[in-house]
Design a protein around this motif. Structure first.
Motif, PDB file in Angstrom:
ATOM      1  N   ALA A 100      24.925 -33.738  -4.999  1.00 43.69           N
ATOM      2  CA  ALA A 100      24.714 -32.826  -3.881  1.00 43.69           C
ATOM      3  C   ALA A 100      24.516 -31.407  -4.401  1.00 43.69           C
ATOM      4  O   ALA A 100      25.205 -30.978  -5.328  1.00 43.69           O
ATOM      5  CB  ALA A 100      25.919 -32.857  -2.938  1.00 43.69           C
ATOM      6  N   ASP A 101      23.566 -30.709  -3.826  1.00 39.80           N
ATOM      7  CA  ASP A 101      23.398 -29.287  -4.083  1.00 39.80           C
ATOM      8  C   ASP A 101      22.865 -28.647  -2.810  1.00 39.80           C
ATOM      9  O   ASP A 101      22.822 -29.294  -1.758  1.00 39.80           O
ATOM     10  CB  ASP A 101      22.526 -29.009  -5.316  1.00 39.80           C
ATOM     11  CG  ASP A 101      21.065 -29.387  -5.158  1.00 39.80           C
ATOM     12  OD1 ASP A 101      20.625 -29.722  -4.039  1.00 39.80           O
ATOM     13  OD2 ASP A 101      20.329 -29.343  -6.167  1.00 39.80           O
ATOM     14  N   SER A 102      22.456 -27.400  -2.879  1.00 43.43           N
ATOM     15  CA  SER A 102      22.010 -26.680  -1.682  1.00 43.43           C
ATOM     16  C   SER A 102      20.739 -27.265  -1.079  1.00 43.43           C
ATOM     17  O   SER A 102      20.434 -27.016   0.088  1.00 43.43           O
ATOM     18  CB  SER A 102      21.800 -25.201  -2.009  1.00 43.43           C
ATOM     19  OG  SER A 102      23.024 -24.629  -2.393  1.00 43.43           O
ATOM     20  N   ASP A 103      19.982 -28.038  -1.861  1.00 51.17           N
ATOM     21  CA  ASP A 103      18.752 -28.650  -1.361  1.00 51.17           C
ATOM     22  C   ASP A 103      18.985 -29.971  -0.651  1.00 51.17           C
ATOM     23  O   ASP A 103      18.102 -30.449   0.060  1.00 51.17           O
ATOM     24  CB  ASP A 103      17.752 -28.876  -2.505  1.00 51.17           C
ATOM     25  CG  ASP A 103      17.101 -27.583  -2.965  1.00 51.17           C
ATOM     26  OD1 ASP A 103      17.038 -26.627  -2.167  1.00 51.17           O
ATOM     27  OD2 ASP A 103      16.652 -27.534  -4.121  1.00 51.17           O
ATOM     28  N   GLY A 104      20.128 -30.613  -0.890  1.00 49.59           N
ATOM     29  CA  GLY A 104      20.367 -31.887  -0.233  1.00 49.59           C
ATOM     30  C   GLY A 104      21.234 -32.820  -1.053  1.00 49.59           C
ATOM     31  O   GLY A 104      21.906 -32.396  -2.002  1.00 49.59           O
ATOM     32  N   VAL A 115      36.348 -27.975  -3.610  1.00 50.21           N
ATOM     33  CA  VAL A 115      35.792 -29.315  -3.456  1.00 50.21           C
ATOM     34  C   VAL A 115      34.509 -29.149  -2.649  1.00 50.21           C
ATOM     35  O   VAL A 115      34.370 -28.192  -1.886  1.00 50.21           O
ATOM     36  CB  VAL A 115      36.812 -30.262  -2.756  1.00 50.21           C
ATOM     37  CG1 VAL A 115      37.078 -29.839  -1.329  1.00 50.21           C
ATOM     38  CG2 VAL A 115      36.401 -31.702  -2.847  1.00 50.21           C
ATOM     39  N   GLY A 116      33.555 -30.034  -2.853  1.00 56.37           N
ATOM     40  CA  GLY A 116      32.336 -30.004  -2.059  1.00 56.37           C
ATOM     41  C   GLY A 116      32.493 -30.909  -0.853  1.00 56.37           C
ATOM     42  O   GLY A 116      32.981 -32.025  -0.978  1.00 56.37           O
ATOM     43  N   VAL A 117      32.088 -30.428   0.309  1.00 52.31           N
ATOM     44  CA  VAL A 117      32.175 -31.227   1.534  1.00 52.31           C
ATOM     45  C   VAL A 117      30.857 -31.111   2.287  1.00 52.31           C
ATOM     46  O   VAL A 117      30.313 -30.014   2.442  1.00 52.31           O
ATOM     47  CB  VAL A 117      33.345 -30.768   2.432  1.00 52.31           C
ATOM     48  CG1 VAL A 117      33.388 -31.579   3.724  1.00 52.31           C
ATOM     49  CG2 VAL A 117      34.673 -30.867   1.692  1.00 52.31           C
ATOM     50  N   ARG A 118      30.358 -32.250   2.738  1.00 51.47           N
ATOM     51  CA  ARG A 118      29.194 -32.291   3.618  1.00 51.47           C
ATOM     52  C   ARG A 118      29.600 -33.090   4.844  1.00 51.47           C
ATOM     53  O   ARG A 118      30.264 -34.124   4.734  1.00 51.47           O
ATOM     54  CB  ARG A 118      27.993 -32.975   2.954  1.00 51.47           C
ATOM     55  CG  ARG A 118      27.517 -32.327   1.662  1.00 51.47           C
ATOM     56  CD  ARG A 118      26.908 -30.963   1.891  1.00 51.47           C
ATOM     57  NE  ARG A 118      26.305 -30.418   0.706  1.00 51.47           N
ATOM     58  CZ  ARG A 118      26.947 -29.712  -0.206  1.00 51.47           C
ATOM     59  NH1 ARG A 118      28.230 -29.470  -0.075  1.00 51.47           N
ATOM     60  NH2 ARG A 118      26.319 -29.234  -1.255  1.00 51.47           N
ATOM     61  N   ALA A 119      29.200 -32.626   6.018  1.00 46.10           N
ATOM     62  CA  ALA A 119      29.502 -33.316   7.269  1.00 46.10           C
ATOM     63  C   ALA A 119      28.427 -32.977   8.283  1.00 46.10           C
ATOM     64  O   ALA A 119      27.666 -32.017   8.108  1.00 46.10           O
ATOM     65  CB  ALA A 119      30.876 -32.915   7.784  1.00 46.10           C
ATOM     66  N   CYS A 142      27.509 -27.381  -5.404  1.00 50.47           N
ATOM     67  CA  CYS A 142      26.949 -28.491  -6.176  1.00 50.47           C
ATOM     68  C   CYS A 142      28.094 -29.379  -6.623  1.00 50.47           C
ATOM     69  O   CYS A 142      29.087 -28.885  -7.153  1.00 50.47           O
ATOM     70  CB  CYS A 142      26.213 -27.990  -7.415  1.00 50.47           C
ATOM     71  SG  CYS A 142      24.776 -26.986  -7.064  1.00 50.47           S
ATOM     72  N   PHE A 143      27.955 -30.683  -6.408  1.00 51.63           N
ATOM     73  CA  PHE A 143      28.947 -31.628  -6.900  1.00 51.63           C
ATOM     74  C   PHE A 143      28.294 -32.985  -7.087  1.00 51.63           C
ATOM     75  O   PHE A 143      27.233 -33.269  -6.531  1.00 51.63           O
ATOM     76  CB  PHE A 143      30.165 -31.718  -5.970  1.00 51.63           C
ATOM     77  CG  PHE A 143      29.876 -32.184  -4.563  1.00 51.63           C
ATOM     78  CD1 PHE A 143      29.993 -33.533  -4.223  1.00 51.63           C
ATOM     79  CD2 PHE A 143      29.510 -31.293  -3.574  1.00 51.63           C
ATOM     80  CE1 PHE A 143      29.740 -33.965  -2.927  1.00 51.63           C
ATOM     81  CE2 PHE A 143      29.271 -31.710  -2.274  1.00 51.63           C
ATOM     82  CZ  PHE A 143      29.378 -33.057  -1.950  1.00 51.63           C
TER      83      PHE A 143
END
Length: 164
Positions: free
Chosen positions: A150-154, A111-115, A35-36
């Protein structure tokens, strides 16, 4: 933690008028922060990560770097060194409309990363791109200065900071 579910459930009006938007569920989760959130700094690049490094070398102060890499899956825009740089300089997270590499190293970073995915090939180093410009990612227009959650749901984008 259901931060985004709660934000959606308690802000129906913001969703209806477009001030709160959910990105399409196409992003994979990397990094230690599941989560960030934070104010958005945007970059638009294509298969070139010089501006990404330049931005992550600055103090993040809890911001989230949103990188529109044109959705390219041909090379990585963020790797382990840049993940470490983001952590050390106080960035809350990075969202990449493109690929990352050095996944194990990124997963060790606070750190949170989404890709969209991973690719072992490095990007070019020409320095082309734009910063602080509107970008279109995950089905929505994202502007510099908006807020990302951002979290685990989107991933949610809000015109203003939410009390979550």
């Amino acid at each position: 933690m259901a931060q985004n579910r709660q934000a959606c459930d308690s802000n129906a009006e913001l969703i209806a008028n477009g001030d709160l938007r959910a990105l399409h569920p196409v992003f994979k989760i990397y990094g230690q922060r599941r989560c960030f959130s934070g104010p958005i700094v945007t970059l638009k690049v294509f298969e070139d990560n010089v501006l990404v490094r330049f931005q992550l070398e600055t103090k993040g102060e809890g911001a989230v770097l949103v990188i529109d890499g044109g959705g390219s899956m041909r090379c990585a825009l963020v790797g382990g060194n840049l993940g470490q740089l983001a952590q050390n300089n106080g960035w809350s997270g990075i969202v990449v409309n493109g690929c990352v590499r050095d996944v194990d190293e990124i997963n060790d970073c606070d750190v949170g990363v989404r890709a969209l995915g991973s690719n072992p090939l490095k990007s070019s180093k020409k320095g082309n791109g734009e910063k602080n410009v509107p970008v279109y990612i995950g089905g929505t227009l994202i502007r510099d200065g908006e807020w990302l959650y951002a979290d685990s749901d989107g991933i949610l984008i809000s015109k203003t900071e939410l009390s979550v």
